[in-house]
Every structure is written in C-alpha cells, then in structure tokens.
Design an enzyme around this catalytic site. Structure first.
Site, PDB file in Angstrom:
ATOM      1  N   HIS A  57       7.358  -3.658  -1.672  1.00 35.15           N
ATOM      2  CA  HIS A  57       7.540  -2.973  -0.386  1.00 35.15           C
ATOM      3  C   HIS A  57       7.960  -3.888   0.747  1.00 35.15           C
ATOM      4  CE1 HIS A  57       3.589  -4.683   0.314  1.00 35.15           C
ATOM      5  NE2 HIS A  57       3.715  -4.390   1.585  1.00 35.15           N
TER       6      HIS A  57
HETATM    7  C1  UD1 Z   1       2.639  -2.559   6.569  1.00 37.44           C
HETATM    8  C2  UD1 Z   1       2.328  -4.007   6.913  1.00 37.44           C
HETATM    9  C3  UD1 Z   1       2.352  -4.852   5.630  1.00 37.44           C
HETATM   10  C4  UD1 Z   1       1.442  -4.255   4.575  1.00 37.44           C
HETATM   11  C5  UD1 Z   1       1.859  -2.816   4.328  1.00 37.44           C
HETATM   12  C6  UD1 Z   1       1.001  -2.144   3.296  1.00 37.44           C
HETATM   13  C7  UD1 Z   1       3.117  -4.815   9.107  1.00 37.44           C
HETATM   14  C8  UD1 Z   1       4.118  -5.645   9.785  1.00 37.44           C
HETATM   15  N1  UD1 Z   1       3.325  -4.580   7.809  1.00 37.44           N
HETATM   16  O1  UD1 Z   1       3.980  -2.498   6.078  1.00 37.44           O
HETATM   17  O2  UD1 Z   1       1.890  -6.153   5.936  1.00 37.44           O
HETATM   18  O3  UD1 Z   1       1.571  -5.009   3.388  1.00 37.44           O
HETATM   19  O4  UD1 Z   1       1.735  -2.105   5.578  1.00 37.44           O
HETATM   20  O5  UD1 Z   1       1.417  -0.836   3.068  1.00 37.44           O
HETATM   21  O6  UD1 Z   1       2.150  -4.408   9.714  1.00 37.44           O
HETATM   22  N2  UD1 Z   1       5.427   5.253   6.621  1.00 37.44           N
HETATM   23  C9  UD1 Z   1       5.088   6.452   6.040  1.00 37.44           C
HETATM   24  N3  UD1 Z   1       3.782   6.861   6.153  1.00 37.44           N
HETATM   25  C10 UD1 Z   1       2.839   6.163   6.806  1.00 37.44           C
HETATM   26  C11 UD1 Z   1       3.211   4.939   7.403  1.00 37.44           C
HETATM   27  C12 UD1 Z   1       4.500   4.497   7.294  1.00 37.44           C
HETATM   28  O7  UD1 Z   1       5.906   7.127   5.439  1.00 37.44           O
HETATM   29  O8  UD1 Z   1       1.668   6.611   6.839  1.00 37.44           O
HETATM   30  C13 UD1 Z   1       6.826   4.790   6.489  1.00 37.44           C
HETATM   31  C14 UD1 Z   1       7.581   4.940   7.762  1.00 37.44           C
HETATM   32  O9  UD1 Z   1       8.871   5.310   7.448  1.00 37.44           O
HETATM   33  C15 UD1 Z   1       7.571   3.542   8.348  1.00 37.44           C
HETATM   34  C16 UD1 Z   1       7.567   2.681   7.096  1.00 37.44           C
HETATM   35  O10 UD1 Z   1       6.821   3.425   6.141  1.00 37.44           O
HETATM   36  O11 UD1 Z   1       8.640   3.307   9.195  1.00 37.44           O
HETATM   37  C17 UD1 Z   1       6.966   1.341   7.277  1.00 37.44           C
HETATM   38  O12 UD1 Z   1       5.633   1.435   7.796  1.00 37.44           O
HETATM   39  P1  UD1 Z   1       5.008   0.192   8.632  1.00 37.44           P
HETATM   40  O13 UD1 Z   1       3.571   0.434   8.940  1.00 37.44           O
HETATM   41  O14 UD1 Z   1       5.890  -0.155   9.764  1.00 37.44           O
HETATM   42  O15 UD1 Z   1       5.127  -1.015   7.617  1.00 37.44           O
HETATM   43  P2  UD1 Z   1       4.787  -1.147   6.068  1.00 37.44           P
HETATM   44  O16 UD1 Z   1       6.055  -1.418   5.370  1.00 37.44           O
HETATM   45  O17 UD1 Z   1       3.923  -0.024   5.579  1.00 37.44           O
END
Ligand code: UD1
Length: 371
Positions: free
Chosen positions: A213
């Site tokens: 991821h």
């Molecule tokens: C975040 C953390 C990462 C961790 C990971 C575990 C940061 C910088 N990154 O990354 O260190 O390893 O979580 O999962 O904090 N989204 C959904 N549903 C949700 C949340 C997010 O669909 O409940 C999608 C959205 O499109 C979003 C993308 O996932 O833009 C990324 O979510 P984000 O929290 O920004 O970062 P992660 O890649 O999940």
C-alpha cells in the site's frame, strides 16, 4: 485527588492495535483518566470499526472526523480540530495533563504539533525508528513527532541510538519493547480458532500473504505493474492471498491493471481484513510479502519469513535478528527468496528482546510509577 487526564490519540489502522494495550495497562491505575480521541483519518468500517470490535476496544470518546485528503489538507484539519478539542479539556472540564500518540501516521504528527503548541507534553510510543528515507511520509512524521515529544518509548535498540544522535537526553528515552506485539500475543489464540483458512480454501503452510500500500510501490504505474507481474508469476507456484488496501485497489483500477490479477488463478484477492482474520492468515502462512512496517514486526514474532518490498526499513531488528529480508522492487530477488523458502533454506530468526507482550505495562510504569 486530581486525576491524571490523558488524551490518547488514534487515527489510522495501525494505531488501534498499538493503543489498545496501553488503554488496558492504564486500567490498573484508578487515578488515570484516558480520553480516547479518533481523528477519523481512517473511517471505513474495515479500516477502523472492525478493529474496535475485535480488539474489544472502547469506542472513541471524541471523533474529529477529518477524513481523507492531501497531506497538507489532512494535517491542517487534524491540527485545527485537535487544538480546539485539547483546549476544551475533558468532559468534566479538566485540562489534559499529557497527550499519548503512537506510530507514525499523519494523525500522530498533527496531534503532537497541536498539543505542544498548547503546552501539553507528549509521550510518543514507537519513537526513534528511522528509515533515513525522507521521501516516505512516515519518516517526516517520525522526525517531527520525536523532536516535539518529551517522553520517547522505543521498541528496538536502533531507535535509542537514533534519538541520542538527534540530541535527545537519556532521561527521555525508554526502551520498553513493542506494544503491537502485546496485542498479537493476547489475540493469537483467538485468531487461530477462526475459520479463516477454510473460508478461503487454504491449507496451513501452503500459501503466502501479500500486502502492498505504500505510495512508493503503488502510486507509479511502472512500479506497480512490475510488482503485480511478480505476484502473478509467483502465484503459479504458491497460492497468494492479497487483501487490497483501498489506495492500492484504486490505483489498480486507475492504471487499468485489474485484468492482470483477474487472470491469475493462484491469487486470492480480498478486501482489507479485520485484525483476527488477518492474523489467522499470516500466522499459518508459508511466507509474507509486504511493504508494511507492522507486518515485518509481526512476521518476526510469528517466525514467518517476510520478504519486504522496500529498499530500506526503519525497523532494522526485523532484518538483523528477525525474519525479514529487504527486496526493494527487485523481481528476480523476490523469486530467488521464494525458492529459498520453498526449499526450506530460509534462515530462522529470533524474537527481539522485550517483544514479549508486556510493553504497555512497562510504559504505564514509567508514566505513572516512576514519575
Ligand atoms: C496511512 C498511513 C500509513 C499506514 C496506512 C495503513 C500516513 C501518512 N500514512 O496510509 O503510514 O501504513 O495508513 O493503512 O498517515 N481511504 C479509504 N478509506 C479510509 C481511509 C482512506 O478508502 O477509511 C482511501 C482514500 O482514498 C485515501 C487513501 O485511502 O485518500 C489513503 O488514505 P490515507 O489515510 O491518506 O493514507 P494510507 O495510504 O491509508
């Protein structure tokens, strides 16, 4: 007597299994009042709610509901809402004595910044880890969080060295072990009792688990295509279970790669799994392929070979003592190590010191008994 009011911050998936053992340990201290604040960085049921259910964790006392966004936007929203929340104090109108943050996600860093600007001291659990790769958003979060926290709880010796080098005083540093492993130890029997393998038609020791991821692996089409090709090729020899993070699923769709996965019979593609199903799968697998830091640690404790799809790690003990090998994005190296594992030649690791299920108790002791 004045209660010790703690603001305990969670936001994203890997935070929940690190905070829960702390909340359990704090229960032994009747004068401590932990208030659980969820930023809402992760909000989907399978990235957030399922962990509260399965870990038996209390629901957040306060939810900030910040949601997704670019880093600046998300960080700014957390800062704005966290500042107000911390200023408001507890439900009884008491000021917070301390903020407790875990890990290295955006919520960790933003909550720390909001707290110190209000003069509230911060304890960082999982401090001192460094990949020395500032292109990783988590590395920036770690550096900022550690530089602003006054109590630093560290999971492996390299973290102590890093923090000393960065000028922290020895009194601030506490090598306590790994809180995430506290949760693993507590829930492993429950996880192994589940039907997860049968549901997916898997035999113990005859499949691999894959998670990818990180932006560095999934945000560039050329890089992601190469990694998917390796997985497809490998799945001809060994069944691979691939729970897909929403970011990865989105990129696969955006880049038009869905067909690559659909045509590989040995790939079992799943939505993100809850804690217990995932632990049931990893603990009985032949190998793990991942870019997750937490999974490198869990594999080490479970004694499962872990091929890490990163050029570096902030958790060197998992490579030096544990079961992790850094593969980067090198397809040939991945194939070589899979052969080595299938041939039974992969070196065994040892469990690092203090990764024994008691880290949260040590932290509570430092916070409350030694204060
Ligand atoms: C975040 C953390 C990462 C961790 C990971 C575990 C940061 C910088 N990154 O990354 O260190 O390893 O979580 O999962 O904090 N989204 C959904 N549903 C949700 C949340 C997010 O669909 O409940 C999608 C959205 O499109 C979003 C993308 O996932 O833009 C990324 O979510 P984000 O929290 O920004 O970062 P992660 O890649 O999940």
């Amino acid at each position: 007597m004045h209660k010790v009011n703690l603001a305990c911050i969670v936001g994203a998936r890997p935070n929940f299994m690190k905070m829960e053992p702390l909340l359990l340990a704090f229960e032994s201290y009747p004068d401590v009042n932990p208030v659980l604040i969820h930023t809402g960085q992760h909000y989907d049921a399978n990235l957030s709610d399922v962990f509260f259910d399965e870990l038996g964790m209390k629901r957040p006392d306060i939810s900030l509901e910040v949601g997704s966004g670019k880093h600046g936007v998300q960080t700014a929203r957390i800062l704005e809402r966290m500042e107000q929340t911390l200023e408001d104090g507890t439900a009884g109108g008491q000021p917070y004595d301390r903020v407790v943050v875990v890990g290295d996600v955006n919520s960790t860093m933003a909550a720390t910044l909001a707290a110190v600007k209000l003069g509230i001291p911060v304890a960082h659990v999982e401090a001192g880890l460094r990949s020395f790769d500032r292109t990783m958003p988590e590395e920036i979060n770690r550096i900022v969080t550690d530089s602003l926290s006054d109590m630093l709880f560290v999971s492996e010796p390299a973290g102590i060295e890093n923090l000393r080098r960065e000028g922290h005083a020895d009194e601030q540093l506490h090598l306590v072990g790994n809180v995430m492993i506290d949760t693993l130890q507590r829930l492993l029997p429950q996880a192994r009792d589940r039907n997860t393998l049968r549901e997916h038609n898997l035999q113990p020791g005859q499949y691999g688990v894959v998670t990818l991821h990180r932006p560095a692996n999934v945000d560039e089409p050329e890089v992601l295509a190469k990694l998917l090709d390796v997985l497809v090729e490998t799945s001809g020899r060994l069944k691979l279970v691939v729970p897909l993070h929403p970011r990865t699923r989105q990129r696969i769709e955006d880049f038009g790669f869905a067909g690559k996965l659909a045509n590989a019979p040995g790939l079992v593609v799943l939505p993100p799994l809850g804690y217990l199903d995932f632990l049931a799968l990893t603990s009985q697998s032949l190998l793990v392929v991942t870019d997750s830091g937490g999974l490198q640690e869990e594999s080490t404790v479970l004694g499962i070979p872990c091929l890490t799809m990163r050029p570096n790690t902030e958790r060197p003990v998992t490579v030096d003592d544990g079961t992790s090998t850094l593969i980067g994005s090198d397809a040939e190296k991945l194939a070589r190590h899979i052969d080595q594992i299938l041939n039974g030649d992969y070196p065994r690791g040892v469990v690092p010191d203090l990764w024994d299920g008691r880290a949260a108790d040590r932290i509570a002791k430092v916070l409350f008994d030694d204060a």
